[in-house]
Scaffold this active site. Structure first.
Site, mmCIF file in Angstrom:
data_model
loop_
_atom_site.group_PDB
_atom_site.id
_atom_site.type_symbol
_atom_site.label_atom_id
_atom_site.label_comp_id
_atom_site.label_asym_id
_atom_site.label_seq_id
_atom_site.Cartn_x
_atom_site.Cartn_y
_atom_site.Cartn_z
ATOM 1 N N ASP A 18 0.862 -1.181 0.000
ATOM 2 C CA ASP A 18 0.000 0.000 0.000
ATOM 3 C C ASP A 18 0.899 1.232 0.000
ATOM 4 O OD1 ASP A 18 -2.126 1.693 0.163
ATOM 5 O OD2 ASP A 18 -2.765 1.101 2.175
ATOM 6 N N ASP A 33 -2.850 2.440 -6.143
ATOM 7 C CA ASP A 33 -1.837 2.536 -5.084
ATOM 8 C C ASP A 33 -1.761 1.337 -4.157
ATOM 9 O OD1 ASP A 33 -4.293 3.033 -3.952
ATOM 10 O OD2 ASP A 33 -3.637 4.714 -2.723
ATOM 11 N N GLU A 34 -2.455 0.244 -4.444
ATOM 12 C CA GLU A 34 -2.312 -0.932 -3.596
ATOM 13 C C GLU A 34 -2.598 -2.203 -4.381
ATOM 14 O OE1 GLU A 34 -5.198 -1.693 -0.482
ATOM 15 O OE2 GLU A 34 -6.550 -0.172 -1.311
#
Length: 377
Positions: free
Chosen positions: A28, A122-123
């Site tokens: 993350d 983003d993860e």
């Protein structure tokens, strides 16, 4: 939230040491959008930054850690964010830049395993049970990935390492920012027992309030309820909560998992009936929905307006268009038209949502078979 497969509750207490455990990493990025802005504009470093909206209207899409120290959070109305942090600096989102950085990060992941399940820009989850480089240690792979992300993008990432997706996601949030947490086989149930239930993915503020009313504050409290009691109080979510309280998650990492829809909805503190207020509220929900669409990096052709009334009855209206929705303006135009079609409403509204579906996104790849039980974490 998608439910993991059905399992035998009688076998639950020993499940975190059973055969078939995987080595899962959840990566993350730390305050991704805001961190990219601070990276690219050195004058913003160390200052409270919000991406999205502006001081007058809209919502915060992302907040730097300096802004979070004042209580600023994503999905918060911009006006409220400014009240909390008068020196807050707003930046317009640059999704083309965020996508490019996300692609750099994805390329790093693929150096270690083909089994990458992106959740957003983003993860992502990575299954490294059989890693491409033969390193053998999920912890070492997570360390190498974090080092490369910093070296190649100038950004930091947090990672969680465990034997299932639920625990890996909890672990990645444990030592943020720029942290690493490992939950080894046999440790999951104890780790979960000490956590507030509000940390469980899928338990929102209202769910946590309901649990608090039942005397449930931690994973240990939740574990004391049997499956029948959980089903009585939480319905379809009960099986998930039963597993979560024991650190169990049977889902496999699925590369390029296809999404069915992306959107946002909000339940109001008070029921709304004024057409003017509903139109103003719709704009905030459109902002939230578009931020999630952009974060997921998808386009779609069907927009749905969802309404739930004071008596809990529901109404939805949808419109499909010939070209994919690729901007907030298009999403807003269609959503506004759908609301105009149903006004005036028969009774006050307690919930409103905007959803984009018929998505254009890559198909699903085959799931990975689970690995051995004893894993060098």
């Amino acid at each position: 939230m998608p439910e993991p497969p059905i399992f035998d509750p009688a076998a639950a207490d020993g499940a975190d040491t059973a055969p078939g455990l995987r080595k899962i990493i959840h990566v993350d990025m730390d305050a991704f959008y805001a961190s990219v802005e601070q990276r690219d504009a050195p004058e913003l470093r160390g200052k409270p930054v919000a991406v999205g909206g502006n001081a007058a209207r809209g919502v915060v899409a992302a907040a730097s850690y300096e802004a979070r120290a004042f209580g600023v959070r994503s999905a918060m109305p911009s006006a409220r964010a400014v009240q909390l942090c008068p020196d807050l600096i707003f930046r317009r989102p640059r999704f083309d830049v965020y996508r490019a950085v996300s692609q750099q990060i994805r390329a790093i992941f693929l150096d270690y395993t083909p089994d990458v399940e992106p959740l957003s820009l983003d993860e992502a989850y990575l299954d490294v049970t059989r890693d491409a480089r033969g390193i053998g240690s999920a912890t070492r792979i997570a360390e190498l990935i974090r080092q490369r992300i910093r070296a190649e993008t100038g950004l930091t990432a947090s990672a969680g390492v465990s034997y299932n997706k639920f625990l890996a996601k909890l672990a990645s949030d444990q030592n943020k920012p720029d942290g690493l947490c490992v939950i080894r086989p046999g440790e999951g149930a104890a780790f979960v027992s000490a956590l507030p239930v509000a940390r469980f993915h899928g338990v929102g503020p209202r769910g946590a309030e309901k649990m608090a009313a039942l005397g449930i504050a931690t994973g240990a409290d939740l574990r004391r309820l049997d499956l029948a009691s959980l089903r009585q109080h939480f319905g379809a979510q009960a099986d998930y909560l039963y597993r979560a309280a024991r650190g169990i998650d049977l889902r496999a990492v699925t590369a390029d998992r296809p999404r069915k829809s992306v959107g946002a909805e909000r339940t109001f503190d008070r029921d709304l009936s004024s057409g003017t207020v509903l139109r103003e509220t719709l704009e905030t929900i459109i902002d939230l929905a578009w931020e999630r669409v952009a974060r997921a990096d998808v386009t779609g052709r069907t927009v749905t307006l969802k309404l739930k009334f004071k008596d809990f009855s529901a109404m939805s209206r949808a419109r499909s268009i010939s070209t994919p929705v690729s901007s907030r303006d298009t999403l807003a135009e269609v959503a506004r038209g759908l609301l105009d079609q149903v006004l005036p409403l028969p009774q006050p509204v307690r919930l409103m949502g905007v959803i984009l579906s018929a998505l254009d996104e890559p198909g699903e790849a085959p799931a990975v078979a689970p690995g051995q039980a004893e894993l060098p974490f």
